[in-house]
Design a protein around this motif. Structure first.
Motif, PDB file in Angstrom:
ATOM      1  N   THR A   1       0.838  -1.193   0.000  1.00  0.00           N
ATOM      2  CA  THR A   1       0.000   0.000   0.000  1.00  0.00           C
ATOM      3  C   THR A   1       0.876   1.247   0.000  1.00  0.00           C
ATOM      4  N   PRO A   2       0.533   2.250  -0.822  1.00  0.00           N
ATOM      5  CA  PRO A   2       1.327   3.487  -0.832  1.00  0.00           C
ATOM      6  C   PRO A   2       1.314   4.160   0.540  1.00  0.00           C
ATOM      7  N   PRO A   3       2.405   4.800   0.933  1.00  0.00           N
ATOM      8  CA  PRO A   3       2.437   5.507   2.225  1.00  0.00           C
ATOM      9  C   PRO A   3       1.343   6.569   2.301  1.00  0.00           C
ATOM     10  N   LEU A   4       0.819   6.731   3.488  1.00  0.00           N
ATOM     11  CA  LEU A   4      -0.285   7.665   3.682  1.00  0.00           C
ATOM     12  C   LEU A   4       0.113   9.095   3.350  1.00  0.00           C
ATOM     13  N   VAL A   5       1.329   9.462   3.674  1.00  0.00           N
ATOM     14  CA  VAL A   5       1.769  10.829   3.416  1.00  0.00           C
ATOM     15  C   VAL A   5       1.838  11.109   1.916  1.00  0.00           C
ATOM     16  N   VAL A   6       2.195  10.095   1.125  1.00  0.00           N
ATOM     17  CA  VAL A   6       2.239  10.263  -0.332  1.00  0.00           C
ATOM     18  C   VAL A   6       0.836  10.469  -0.877  1.00  0.00           C
ATOM     19  N   THR A   7      -0.109   9.656  -0.405  1.00  0.00           N
ATOM     20  CA  THR A   7      -1.483   9.786  -0.861  1.00  0.00           C
ATOM     21  C   THR A   7      -2.060  11.152  -0.535  1.00  0.00           C
ATOM     22  N   LYS A   8      -1.809  11.629   0.670  1.00  0.00           N
ATOM     23  CA  LYS A   8      -2.350  12.930   1.074  1.00  0.00           C
ATOM     24  C   LYS A   8      -1.718  14.079   0.294  1.00  0.00           C
ATOM     25  N   CYS A   9      -0.428  13.995   0.054  1.00  0.00           N
ATOM     26  CA  CYS A   9       0.248  15.058  -0.696  1.00  0.00           C
ATOM     27  C   CYS A   9      -0.244  15.115  -2.143  1.00  0.00           C
TER      28      CYS A   9
ATOM     29  N   PHE B   1     -16.694  -9.545 -12.557  1.00  0.00           N
ATOM     30  CA  PHE B   1     -17.026 -10.875 -12.048  1.00  0.00           C
ATOM     31  C   PHE B   1     -16.650 -11.992 -13.008  1.00  0.00           C
ATOM     32  N   THR B   2     -16.450 -11.666 -14.260  1.00  0.00           N
ATOM     33  CA  THR B   2     -15.988 -12.709 -15.194  1.00  0.00           C
ATOM     34  C   THR B   2     -14.506 -13.007 -15.008  1.00  0.00           C
ATOM     35  N   VAL B   3     -13.763 -12.069 -14.464  1.00  0.00           N
ATOM     36  CA  VAL B   3     -12.308 -12.229 -14.332  1.00  0.00           C
ATOM     37  C   VAL B   3     -11.901 -12.612 -12.911  1.00  0.00           C
ATOM     38  N   MET B   4     -12.619 -12.106 -11.902  1.00  0.00           N
ATOM     39  CA  MET B   4     -12.249 -12.331 -10.507  1.00  0.00           C
ATOM     40  C   MET B   4     -13.364 -13.038  -9.756  1.00  0.00           C
ATOM     41  N   THR B   5     -12.992 -13.834  -8.793  1.00  0.00           N
ATOM     42  CA  THR B   5     -13.975 -14.397  -7.874  1.00  0.00           C
ATOM     43  C   THR B   5     -14.360 -13.319  -6.863  1.00  0.00           C
ATOM     44  N   THR B   6     -15.415 -13.581  -6.098  1.00  0.00           N
ATOM     45  CA  THR B   6     -15.857 -12.592  -5.111  1.00  0.00           C
ATOM     46  C   THR B   6     -14.772 -12.350  -4.061  1.00  0.00           C
ATOM     47  N   THR B   7     -14.081 -13.412  -3.654  1.00  0.00           N
ATOM     48  CA  THR B   7     -13.017 -13.255  -2.656  1.00  0.00           C
ATOM     49  C   THR B   7     -11.877 -12.422  -3.209  1.00  0.00           C
ATOM     50  N   GLU B   8     -11.474 -12.682  -4.438  1.00  0.00           N
ATOM     51  CA  GLU B   8     -10.392 -11.917  -5.049  1.00  0.00           C
ATOM     52  C   GLU B   8     -10.767 -10.453  -5.214  1.00  0.00           C
ATOM     53  N   LEU B   9     -11.998 -10.202  -5.555  1.00  0.00           N
ATOM     54  CA  LEU B   9     -12.439  -8.824  -5.721  1.00  0.00           C
ATOM     55  C   LEU B   9     -12.420  -8.075  -4.387  1.00  0.00           C
ATOM     56  N   LEU B  10     -12.863  -8.762  -3.313  1.00  0.00           N
ATOM     57  CA  LEU B  10     -12.894  -8.118  -2.004  1.00  0.00           C
ATOM     58  C   LEU B  10     -11.489  -7.854  -1.464  1.00  0.00           C
TER      59      LEU B  10
ATOM     60  N   SER C   1      -8.821  -7.224  -3.312  1.00  0.00           N
ATOM     61  CA  SER C   1      -8.053  -6.357  -4.199  1.00  0.00           C
ATOM     62  C   SER C   1      -8.025  -4.924  -3.671  1.00  0.00           C
ATOM     63  N   PRO C   2      -6.845  -4.310  -3.552  1.00  0.00           N
ATOM     64  CA  PRO C   2      -6.785  -2.911  -3.105  1.00  0.00           C
ATOM     65  C   PRO C   2      -7.267  -1.944  -4.168  1.00  0.00           C
ATOM     66  N   ALA C   3      -7.188  -2.333  -5.425  1.00  0.00           N
ATOM     67  CA  ALA C   3      -7.650  -1.501  -6.535  1.00  0.00           C
ATOM     68  C   ALA C   3      -8.235  -2.438  -7.588  1.00  0.00           C
TER      69      ALA C   3
ATOM     70  N   PHE D   1      -7.917  -6.088 -12.366  1.00  0.00           N
ATOM     71  CA  PHE D   1      -8.551  -6.543 -13.604  1.00  0.00           C
ATOM     72  C   PHE D   1      -7.592  -6.374 -14.787  1.00  0.00           C
ATOM     73  N   GLY D   2      -6.962  -5.202 -14.880  1.00  0.00           N
ATOM     74  CA  GLY D   2      -6.040  -4.947 -15.981  1.00  0.00           C
ATOM     75  C   GLY D   2      -4.832  -5.867 -15.962  1.00  0.00           C
ATOM     76  N   ASP D   3      -4.312  -6.156 -14.768  1.00  0.00           N
ATOM     77  CA  ASP D   3      -3.144  -7.034 -14.658  1.00  0.00           C
ATOM     78  C   ASP D   3      -3.455  -8.439 -15.165  1.00  0.00           C
ATOM     79  N   ARG D   4      -4.675  -8.887 -14.992  1.00  0.00           N
ATOM     80  CA  ARG D   4      -5.021 -10.259 -15.380  1.00  0.00           C
ATOM     81  C   ARG D   4      -5.428 -10.385 -16.844  1.00  0.00           C
ATOM     82  N   VAL D   5      -5.978  -9.327 -17.409  1.00  0.00           N
ATOM     83  CA  VAL D   5      -6.567  -9.449 -18.743  1.00  0.00           C
ATOM     84  C   VAL D   5      -5.757  -8.724 -19.811  1.00  0.00           C
ATOM     85  N   LEU D   6      -5.173  -7.590 -19.489  1.00  0.00           N
ATOM     86  CA  LEU D   6      -4.586  -6.716 -20.515  1.00  0.00           C
ATOM     87  C   LEU D   6      -3.064  -6.744 -20.547  1.00  0.00           C
ATOM     88  N   TYR D   7      -2.417  -7.583 -19.745  1.00  0.00           N
ATOM     89  CA  TYR D   7      -0.964  -7.636 -19.732  1.00  0.00           C
ATOM     90  C   TYR D   7      -0.430  -7.974 -21.126  1.00  0.00           C
TER      91      TYR D   7
END
Length: 459
Positions: free
Chosen positions: A155-163, A285-294, A296-298, A303-309
Motif C-alpha cells: 500500500t502506498p504511504p499515507l503521506v504520499v497519498t495525502k500530498c 465478475f468474469t475475471v475475478m472471484t468474489t473473494t479476489e475482488l474483495l 483487491s486494493p484496486a 482486472f487490468g493485470d489479469r486481462v490486458l498484460y
C-alpha cells in the motif's frame, strides 16, 4: 487576488443572466456584464453529468457493494436499482431546473418551496461539509490510483497519498478559477478518457465471458445477505457511485437554452452511466472471484493485470484520468453553490464576488478547495462515503418533496418539463380530496331530502 479584480454580482431575483451588454461603442468590442456567462452547451452539459458520476465510485465501491450484499446476484441488482433511483431523482430535478432557472441546485429549490430557513441549513451543511468532503473523497481516490504503480505489492504511504490529493485540489481549483471554458474543456477530455477505459474493461470482459469463464456468475445468489442494515449500506455505496446526476442543476444560469439542454442532457447522460456501471461489474465478475475482488486494493488495476498484460498500465492511467475529471466536475459545481448562497446573504458576501478578468466565482472556488484540504486529513474513504451518502440523499429526498409541495403552492410557475411521479401523487391527493368533499355533499343532500337538515327546516 487583488480587490480590483473582483466585484460583487448584481443580479435580478429571477436568476437570469445575459451574455453581454447590448450596446457597442464604435471601434470597441462588446462589454460583458459582470455575471457568470452562458458558456456551457449540451455536449459540455452531458460531459459534466457523465464525467462527475463516473469517477472513483465504480473503481472503489464495487468492493463495498459486494461485501454488504453478500453475493454477485444482489450486487448487480443493487447497481441497477441505484440507477433507477438516480433516474427518478433526475426527472424530478429536470422539472425543477426548467421551472426555477437559478444556479445552486437544491438550494434554490428549497428556498422557493420552504423558505430561507431550510435553504440556509442546506447551504451551510452542503458548503461546509458535503461538497468539500466529496471533493476530498475523489482526490484521495485519484491519489491512491496514481501512487499504486510506484509501490507494487504494498500500500502506498499515507503521506504520499495525502500530498498527491492536496496537489490535485490545488491544480483543479486553479483551472476553475482561470476560465469556465478551460474547465469545460478539461471536463470534456477526461470524460472521453473514462468512457474509453470503461469500453476497454467491458470489451475485455465480453472476450473472457465468450471463452466460457462464467464460474462467478453461476449460482449468483448463494450467500445473499439477509440483514436490512447491510443491504442499506450496499445501497449507500452504490448511490455514492451514481452521485453527480444533479450537478447540471447547480450551473443552470451558465447553461445555454436550459429549457432544452437540461432535460436532454439528463436523459442522455444517466442511462449511459447506468449501462456502463452494470456492464463494468459483470466484467469484473468474469475475471475475478468474489473473494479476489474483495481482497483487491484496486479492483480495476487487478482486472487490468489479469486481462490486458502487458498493456495493463493503461488501466491505472485512465482511472487516474477518470477520478481527476470527476474531481474537476465536483469543484466546478461546488463553487456555484457557495456563490449563490453568498449572493442570497446566507454566507459571507465575499463568496458572491466574481473575477472581472475571468468571470468565475473565484472566492467560492478557493473556499471550497481550502475546506477540502482539511477533509483529506482522515484519509478514510469508506467512512467518508458512508457519511456522505446518507446526508446527501436526505437532502435529495427533501428536494423531491419540495417539487410535490410546489405542485400545490406554486401552481402559477411555468413547467416546461413535468415529472410523472409528483403528478401521480398530486392527482391522487386531489382525487381523494374531491371524493371526500363529494361524500359530505351527498350526506347533506340525503338529509335535506328527508326534511331533517337544518337548512330544509329553516326554509
Amino acid at each position: 487576488m487583488d480587490k480590483g479584480s473582483i466585484r460583487k454580482r448584481k443580479e435580478s431575483q429571477n436568476g437570469s443572466t445575459s451574455h453581454s451588454v447590448d450596446c457597442q461603442t464604435a471601434g470597441k468590442q462588446p462589454v460583458k456584464a459582470t455575471v457568470l456567462q452562458k458558456d456551457v452547451g449540451l455536449f459540455s452539459g452531458i460531459c459534466l453529468i457523465v464525467g462527475t458520476m463516473i469517477g472513483s465510485g465504480i473503481f472503489i465501491s464495487p468492493k463495498a457493494v459486494l461485501l454488504y450484499s453478500g453475493a454477485v446476484g444482489p450486487c448487480l441488482l443493487i447497481w441497477a436499482a441505484c440507477g433507477v433511483l438516480a433516474t427518478l431523482g433526475a426527472l424530478c430535478y429536470a422539472e425543477l431546473g426548467t421551472m426555477i432557472t437559478k444556479s445552486g441546485g437544491e438550494y434554490s429549490y428549497l428556498m422557493e418551496a420552504f423558505g430561507s430557513l431550510v435553504a440556509y441549513l442546506y447551504s451551510w451543511t452542503t458548503v461546509m461539509v458535503l461538497k468539500p468532503s466529496s471533493f476530498a473523497i475523489i482526490t484521495l481516490s485519484f491519489a491512491e490510483y496514481a501512487s499504486t504503480p510506484f509501490y507494487p505489492g504494498c500500500t502506498p504511504p499515507l503521506v504520499v497519498t495525502k500530498c498527491l490529493s492536496a496537489a490535485a485540489i490545488f491544480l483543479i481549483v486553479t483551472v476553475n478559477c482561470l476560465s469556465v471554458k478551460l474547465a469545460s474543456y478539461v471536463q470534456n477530455f477526461f470524460t472521453a478518457a473514462k468512457l474509453f477505459i470503461i469500453l476497454v474493461i467491458v470489451g475485455a470482459g465480453i472476450v473472457v465471458m465468450a471463452q466460457g469463464k462464467t464460474e462467478t456468475l453461476s449460482n449468483a445468489f448463494d450467500g445473499t445477505s439477509s440483514s436490512v442494515g447491510a443491504i442499506g449500506l450496499a445501497f449507500y455505496n452504490g448511490l455514492w457511485a451514481y452521485d453527480g446526476w444533479n450537478q447540471l442543476n447547480c450551473i443552470t444560469e451558465e447553461l445555454k437554452d436550459p429549457f432544452r439542454n437540461l432535460p436532454l442532457a439528463i436523459l442522455i447522460g444517466i442511462p449511459l452511466v447506468s449501462m456502463c456501471y452494470v456492464l463494468v461489474n459483470v466484467a469484473y465478475f468474469t475475471v475475478m472471484t468474489t473473494t479476489e475482488l474483495l481482497l483487491s486494493p484496486a479492483v480495476a488495476v487487478t482486472f487490468g493485470d489479469r486481462v490486458l498484460y502487458p498493456l495493463s498500465w493503461i488501466v491505472p492511467l485512465f482511472v487516474v484520468f477518470s477520478t481527476f475529471g470527476s474531481a474537476n466536475g465536483s469543484c466546478f459545481t461546488a463553487g456555484r453553490l457557495a456563490y449563490v448562497s453568498g449572493r442570497e446573504g446566507h454566507l459571507v458576501k465575499i463568496l458572491s464576488y466574481i473575477s472581472l478578468k475571468h468571470y468565475t466565482p473565484s472566492p467560492a472556488l478557493i473556499f471550497n478547495g481550502v475546506l477540502s484540504l482539511f477533509y483529506i486529513i482522515p484519509a478514510d474513504i469508506n467512512t467518508l462515503i458512508n457519511y456522505f451518502s446518507f446526508a446527501q440523499w436526505v437532502f435529495y429526498g427533501l428536494t423531491a418533496l419540495a417539487l410535490i409541495v410546489m405542485r400545490f403552492t406554486r401552481r402559477e410557475l411555468n413547467r416546461p418539463v413535468k415529472s410523472w411521479l409528483p403528478s401521480l401523487i398530486s392527482q391522487s391527493w386531489s382525487t381523494s380530496t374531491v371524493l371526500s368533499s363529494s361524500s359530505v355533499d351527498f350526506s347533506s343532500t340525503t338529509l335535506s331530502s328527508t326534511g331533517r337538515s337544518t337548512g330544509h327546516a329553516n326554509s
